[in-house]
Design a protein around this motif. Sequence first.
Motif, PDB file in Angstrom:
ATOM      1  N   UNK A 441      52.778  21.689  28.898  1.00  0.00           N
ATOM      2  CA  UNK A 441      52.109  22.392  27.878  1.00  0.00           C
ATOM      3  C   UNK A 441      50.616  22.374  28.195  1.00  0.00           C
ATOM      4  N   UNK A 444      50.157  24.826  30.867  1.00  0.00           N
ATOM      5  CA  UNK A 444      50.189  25.941  30.718  1.00  0.00           C
ATOM      6  C   UNK A 444      48.900  26.570  29.863  1.00  0.00           C
ATOM      7  N   UNK A 445      48.336  25.613  28.939  1.00  0.00           N
ATOM      8  CA  UNK A 445      47.096  25.753  28.428  1.00  0.00           C
ATOM      9  C   UNK A 445      46.016  26.088  29.356  1.00  0.00           C
ATOM     10  N   UNK A 452      45.282  36.272  22.756  1.00  0.00           N
ATOM     11  CA  UNK A 452      44.196  36.525  22.000  1.00  0.00           C
ATOM     12  C   UNK A 452      42.894  36.705  22.949  1.00  0.00           C
ATOM     13  N   UNK A 455      43.430  40.110  24.329  1.00  0.00           N
ATOM     14  CA  UNK A 455      43.192  41.405  23.156  1.00  0.00           C
ATOM     15  C   UNK A 455      41.482  41.621  23.404  1.00  0.00           C
TER      16      UNK A 455
ATOM     17  N   UNK B   6      41.026  24.961  25.946  1.00  0.00           N
ATOM     18  CA  UNK B   6      41.952  26.124  25.923  1.00  0.00           C
ATOM     19  C   UNK B   6      43.168  25.957  25.687  1.00  0.00           C
ATOM     20  N   UNK B   7      43.733  26.806  24.827  1.00  0.00           N
ATOM     21  CA  UNK B   7      45.175  26.916  23.942  1.00  0.00           C
ATOM     22  C   UNK B   7      45.871  28.065  24.431  1.00  0.00           C
ATOM     23  N   UNK B   8      46.720  28.214  25.009  1.00  0.00           N
ATOM     24  CA  UNK B   8      47.624  29.547  24.849  1.00  0.00           C
ATOM     25  C   UNK B   8      48.877  29.419  24.074  1.00  0.00           C
ATOM     26  N   UNK B   9      49.129  30.594  23.531  1.00  0.00           N
ATOM     27  CA  UNK B   9      50.560  30.963  22.588  1.00  0.00           C
ATOM     28  C   UNK B   9      51.585  30.023  23.008  1.00  0.00           C
ATOM     29  N   UNK B  10      51.933  30.308  24.310  1.00  0.00           N
ATOM     30  CA  UNK B  10      53.187  29.704  25.031  1.00  0.00           C
ATOM     31  C   UNK B  10      52.800  27.963  25.087  1.00  0.00           C
ATOM     32  N   UNK B  11      51.736  27.330  25.444  1.00  0.00           N
ATOM     33  CA  UNK B  11      51.636  26.092  25.436  1.00  0.00           C
ATOM     34  C   UNK B  11      51.798  25.317  24.168  1.00  0.00           C
ATOM     35  N   UNK B  12      51.113  26.199  22.910  1.00  0.00           N
ATOM     36  CA  UNK B  12      51.314  25.919  21.581  1.00  0.00           C
ATOM     37  C   UNK B  12      52.860  25.916  21.238  1.00  0.00           C
ATOM     38  N   UNK B  14      55.349  25.736  23.063  1.00  0.00           N
ATOM     39  CA  UNK B  14      56.029  24.637  23.773  1.00  0.00           C
ATOM     40  C   UNK B  14      56.131  23.290  23.054  1.00  0.00           C
ATOM     41  N   UNK B 310      46.123  38.463  17.570  1.00  0.00           N
ATOM     42  CA  UNK B 310      44.932  39.386  17.502  1.00  0.00           C
ATOM     43  C   UNK B 310      45.279  40.745  17.346  1.00  0.00           C
ATOM     44  N   UNK B 311      46.678  40.987  18.429  1.00  0.00           N
ATOM     45  CA  UNK B 311      47.054  42.415  18.467  1.00  0.00           C
ATOM     46  C   UNK B 311      47.330  42.990  17.371  1.00  0.00           C
ATOM     47  N   UNK B 314      44.155  44.559  15.617  1.00  0.00           N
ATOM     48  CA  UNK B 314      43.632  45.786  16.325  1.00  0.00           C
ATOM     49  C   UNK B 314      44.309  46.947  15.994  1.00  0.00           C
TER      50      UNK B 314
END
Lengths: 488, 315
Positions: A441, A444-445, A452, A455, B6-12, B14, B310-311, B314
Amino acid sequence: MSDFSALSVGLSGLEAQQAAENTVGQNVANADTPGYDEETVQLGAVPSTQTIGFYTHGNGPGDGVAVEGVERLTDSYLQSQSYSEQGNQGTLSAQQSGLQSLQQSFPEPSSNGISSQLTQYWQDWSTLANDPSDSSAQATVVQDGSTLASSLNQTSSALSTLSQQTVQNITGTLAQVNQEASQIASLNQSIAQGTASSSSVDELEDQRDQLVSQLSNQLGVTVVNNPDGTVNVNSGSESIVSGNSSQTLSLSSSGPPYSLQWSGDKSTYQPSGGELAGMLDVVNNYVPSYQQNLDQVAQSLMGSVNYLMSTGYDQAGNQGVPFFLGTGASNIEVNPALVANPADLGANASPLPAGSTATNEDGTVAAEVGELPNSQTATLAVPAGGWSQGGSASAWTGATTTTGVEADVAYNQLVTGIGQATASVNNQLSDQQTITTNVNSALQSATGVNTDQEMTNMVMYQNAYEASAKFISTVDATLQSLISMVNG
Amino acid sequence: MSDISRVTQNSASMLMVSDMESDLSGLTLLQEQAASGKALNQPSDNPTGTSEVLSMNSQIGRYQQYATNAGDGLSRLQTASGALNSVTEALNQVQTDVLSGANASASDSSDRAALSADVLSIKQEILGYAGTTYNNKPVFSGTYGTSPYPQGSASGVSDPTSASYDPATAYAYAGSTTPLTRVVAPGQSVNVSVTGNDVFGSGASSVFALLDTISQDLANGNTSALSGSDLTQLQAAMNTVTQAAGNTGSLSAAITQDQTNANDTVSSLQTQVGNITDANEDQVATSLDLAEASYQAALETTAKIIQPSLAQFLS
């Protein structure tokens, strides 16, 4: 700076923002692609060119913007940590899978496991002691003894089957490992070529990292990054992928113990990580050790019951014959002579007087057999050539005795041992899964796609694109007004 | 996660999926316990407990067998005891006959003949009692499965009036002198029979030969023998039988106690096994409610957290 060059500045802006938008598109499209690392466009301002000549112009604001490259986010520390945790998790998963299969071969505690069958068998002997001449009590002892023996046979064969299946899995995994190693080597070659010609190799690198991750899960590997963008993949002290060449691993022919062999220098190898390490552990350590314990149960059963049989006499006044024959759990069986004639059980402490037509109601030896599980140890008869020598009373010739662990105790230790090993691996795997998930994770982070952010970038690039377009139309309007002025 | 900027949607997702999986596996474990009612379904659930349960289950089997053995022994002893009481009554009748024979006038030959015949029939009666069986096996033959005093063509002549009268063969004890034993507790075996040899004797010195002698003395009007040696020996034989009956009584009492002990041990072991293997229903039900609630909460929260992007905002 001419008005016409302003148009090309505007155009470079349009092109650069378009390229950036394309990158956003690529990132969003691959947001869920395993192993995909987020890419960012590197934009750079183009300095103004100093042109000496008829239309010499001085230091202007520059000639617009250019795409200098597309870079992917990487974190080599987290990446190598992820490989290493994948390797640990692979080992533990394979161990857990093997131990759980082992444990399923011992359905305890239950009313139909070997433990219950042993208890029933001892009870049958005690019941026979209450009525030693009763043919149904004699037959029950022989029948339940056969059931017990065949349960031991089946469990032993289940362990052998597990070992064979695991060896097949090892062979299958090795085929994948070799395939992956050769793919990594050929990707390395493409990456080296791409790097040399300054073309983008990001997607190739993503693919390669993904393969290394799989390889680490199966074999446990460490990775060395080379300056040309390629990686060397090592397992133990050997290099499985070095630049564009790879070597293969195969299973050494016979075992246990099984080991792996490198195709290069033919040296043997016991991996310390990955599924292969776990599976080798199952076939080399777990199964043989539990098989040995199971044999101990069978041998204790044979030795202790047979020893007492040697002290007993059957209904006809003959010395008892061995009850169990065989060498271990795989081939233990009830003496066929007793299956044919259960009255030959040596249940009594002394024979009837010569010529007596009475039945022998003594049953003391049968009672002693029933009492065997009361002790932690038992006296075992050890025949000169194993119990497979024959089921007649002549088997006692040359037999010696020794003291060994009683069968129930040995079986209890076996089941408890498997339970402890399984529980311990379950706990370790559960901890390892948390660690692996956290590292993956974090990776991946650090390197994955944040939609976001994409976007936001998209809106930013869109605005910049619109601004560049507006700039071009403004320059156009300026030129138009200039031209109409000249025409006017 | 807080130290990673930094956090991404996938890591969250996961991490959330991993957390939900762990909630779900806890829930599944509790559901299995609730459904099976067992906290111990495989050795790895509780290795130490498994070891104890296997060992106690084995003990339960043995103590159940001890109770069965004691029951078998008790039945044998009670059968023997019943036979011995009947023998005592029969010998009392003989004593009455002897006393009236000793006091009868010498001329009263028909009375004496009747007394003599009565004693002979009582002898047959006692021979019958000596052959008493339990489960088709004689109770007074020790470890041999045969009638203790076999009568018939193969044996010697048991008719005292016959010239070839042979009490040594006719009343030879055919059983064993070793009493039967039953194991009623670990390493403890108790006698569950008295041998015919001890109660009735063997051959010419047996109680049957004595009764033959008495019947002959009655027939012959030998009053001095009747009131002398016959009476003394008869009383000694009666004492022996009474003692044997008392002996079976005390053995019965002891073995009844052994049976009770074995049954108590079984109940106590079964309770202990239950404590280890059975799930605590109240506790499981409560934990199951909690786990279900927390799993649902995790699902709802995750659904809400994952949704926004966010998509969506918009246009």
